[in-house]
Design a protein around this motif. Sequence first.
Motif, PDB file in Angstrom:
ATOM      1  N   VAL B  28      12.217 -43.690 -14.889  1.00  0.00           N
ATOM      2  CA  VAL B  28      10.825 -44.011 -15.277  1.00  0.00           C
ATOM      3  C   VAL B  28       9.980 -42.751 -15.146  1.00  0.00           C
ATOM      4  N   ILE B  29       9.337 -42.378 -16.243  1.00  0.00           N
ATOM      5  CA  ILE B  29       8.517 -41.155 -16.256  1.00  0.00           C
ATOM      6  C   ILE B  29       7.067 -41.551 -16.455  1.00  0.00           C
ATOM      7  N   ASP B  30       6.199 -41.109 -15.527  1.00  0.00           N
ATOM      8  CA  ASP B  30       4.786 -41.441 -15.721  1.00  0.00           C
ATOM      9  C   ASP B  30       3.849 -40.271 -15.437  1.00  0.00           C
ATOM     10  N   ALA B  31       4.407 -39.120 -15.034  1.00  0.00           N
ATOM     11  CA  ALA B  31       3.560 -37.950 -14.774  1.00  0.00           C
ATOM     12  C   ALA B  31       3.090 -37.366 -16.103  1.00  0.00           C
ATOM     13  N   PRO B  32       1.782 -37.114 -16.229  1.00  0.00           N
ATOM     14  CA  PRO B  32       1.236 -36.644 -17.512  1.00  0.00           C
ATOM     15  C   PRO B  32       1.971 -35.431 -18.071  1.00  0.00           C
ATOM     16  N   GLU B  33       2.317 -34.439 -17.205  1.00  0.00           N
ATOM     17  CA  GLU B  33       2.948 -33.230 -17.751  1.00  0.00           C
ATOM     18  C   GLU B  33       4.346 -33.538 -18.312  1.00  0.00           C
TER      19      GLU B  33
END
Lengths: 360, 475
Positions: B28-33
């Motif tokens: 799960v990816i949620d970091a803006p960068e």
Amino acid sequence: MRPSTETELAEVMAGASGPLLVRGGGTRTLGHAAGEVLETGGLTGVELYEPGALTLVVRSGTPVAEVERVLVAERQRLAFEVPDMRGLLGREGVSTIGGVVAANAAGPRRVQVGACRDACLGVRFVDGMGTVVKNGGRVMKNVTGYDLVKLLAGSRGVLGVLTEVSFKVQALPEAEATLVIEGLDDEAGLKALRTALGSPFDVSGAARHSGRSLIRVEGMAGSVAYRTGQLRERVGGEVMVAEGEGSAALWREVRDVVPLHGKPGEVWRIATLPTAAAEIVAQLGGEALWDWGGGLVWLALDPGRGAEVAAAVAGRGHATLVKGEGGPVFPPEAPEVAALVAALKARFDPRGILNPGMMG
Amino acid sequence: MPAPDQGVIARKARIVARLRSVLPVDAVIDAPEELRAYECDALTAYRCPPLAAVLPRTTAEVSAVLRIAHEEGVPVVPRGSGTSLAGGAMPTADSVILGVARMNAVIETDYENRFIRVQSGRTNLSVSGAVEAEGFFYAPDPSSQLACAIAGNIAMNSGGAHCLKYGVTTNNLLGVTLVQMDGTVVTLGGPWGEPAGLDLLGVVCGSEGQLGVVTEAWLRILPKPEGARPVLVGFNSNEVAGACVADIIRAGILPVAIEFMDRPCIRATEAFARAGYPDCEALLIIEVEGAEAEIAEQLGRIRQIALAHDPVEFREAADEDQAKRIWLGRKSAFGAMGQINDYMCLDGTIPVSSLPHVLKRIGEMSRDFGLDVGNVFHAGDGNMHPLILFDANKPGDLEKCEAFGAEILKLCVEVGGCLTGEHGVGIEKRDLMAVQFAPEDMEAQMRVKDVFDPKWLLNPAKVFPLAATATRRAG
């Protein structure tokens, strides 16, 4: 009812008050549907034919024989080989091109060029509310919007009534030849078909019946001779080669399932894995014709064997009862697929008037 | 793109937490960068980072993700390798990207029954790679085949240079495992190929990820031909080149590929790749397959037909090296045009007979719009690839280019063709759909989506004009 234009057909359907039994020529209709007969045979004629672009657009009620006549005059054909089911099913009548599409009918060349659905480029149809819909077109590559052409091909009239179809057609080959292999039992004879289909020699037919395996190649004369020679070395058994009309006659027999004509009892059409084809027949008995390298089995059995047939193909294909009394004709769908099918029918034919009861 | 649902964006933390509860920590990816990587596909003119991205490894994980998104009312954008030229994998700020890239296993290969079963994230070329040692290949070969995933191929019904003989994805797809938006897993088709009832597989293929997420697929594999060889034929007019193509097809010769390049494209590729192409109006590359003698037989016939059209050049490849040089220019065409300027690649299809007319009209429009265009073309099947050159840094140039592109596509439809032959509609051609389809034609297609995805959460803002789907997307 037999409308002669698409507009008239749409009016008839919009105004229908009860179930309709949709029919082309009625030569390959399957399943238990009842209703007022609605024939498409009045919608005839070629809309457009461009031999240089391999495209033909034709109205759905046009007789198959007429389509073939038009094509052969330009040395072309429908690549998927339209089976004539009248002999097997004991029917009379004139097969229409729309009926062929509605049944997604395909003969021996399916192993090389795909089924009818693979040759269909576009359709026009009238849905259960009487609305005219078009999808696809007349060009060979087209991914514009959803492919309702495939959905309509093989839908047997339950989503809509076809009024026009466009096809990709094929040039007639210069030559054809068939290896006729004798002296192999069913297991070995079917193995020979798989060997041929797994070779680079572009086989256009691989069938077996009456103790003989048949392997066809088509194309330019030199190429046909070369591939025939290469295949002969690889398949085993006693090989004879039939050429030209002799070869073509062998494939008309396969295409129309001639060996099973007039047999008493039931006839099943089984789609399966080629490697399972010999075993399924050994298990069920009866008289068989294998096409598509074993991927299609036509099987004549005594009546009442439905449960055994279903058990024999479970997990490795499906079976349709093409000739016989009683019992479901089409194989049952998994519940989640059946739910999608029911919802699609409800959307395309909310009143449930199109061939009700035909496909489950 | 439609305005994102602020309610969904406000619930990001909760949604991400729920996704984490059913997926491994790294999925799960949620970091803006990190989400930047998912802000666009190969249609790079438009960008928007998604709410989150998930990278499941199994059908069960995909099902769990979709069930949560369905419950939360979150739009989901499926993504293969992100090579879509039409914006098919373009996210919105309120959507979750569901990437299948980690699902790349071969599940089963069966040479006797001639199929392979793979997870859908596997790349196109690596499907062929998996069966190559046994002498087999997977036929559809989009030019992005090194990178593009089978999932995307199925979503877009991808073609390729060799589809004249072997067909496109739908003709080589036997079955799929599909996860519906509510998490339901269905199997459509199977390794035997023949549909049991309605051909649902046929409508899923090419539905641009709007009907479900394909996690596994059975694909037809074919025995590799013994050999292949191209010839190059140059002509002094597009009409004559088009007539030559029609004659070859009518003669019953079925080359695996007939590629067409026009003069602007020939000049650009010559300057870039120096393949030694003749400086002429139109050029055909025709490839045939088979054993040595079969290749000779076909090329002999093609030569006979081509010479009757008085070509400026007929060049056969004497060896592998010369064959490569014939293909070199064609394969460098996009790169060559990219050297000159930014470009937009269209892919409308036309009836082959309309080729000279369409090329002439494109030339006229090029002058009217003041933008150069080169044409590369799958001539056997009418699938055009006009490459319109523009300068992305020059204000107004992109808009002018898009307007020019729209005019070309309208022309394709006008002559009896279609908007897109192999790239798909995506967001790029969404608003042109009404050029090709009447409202009731689109309504029939949208009814299919209603059935598979009643809440219109799966890749919702694609394919159909936004105005036509507004009420459905609103739920």
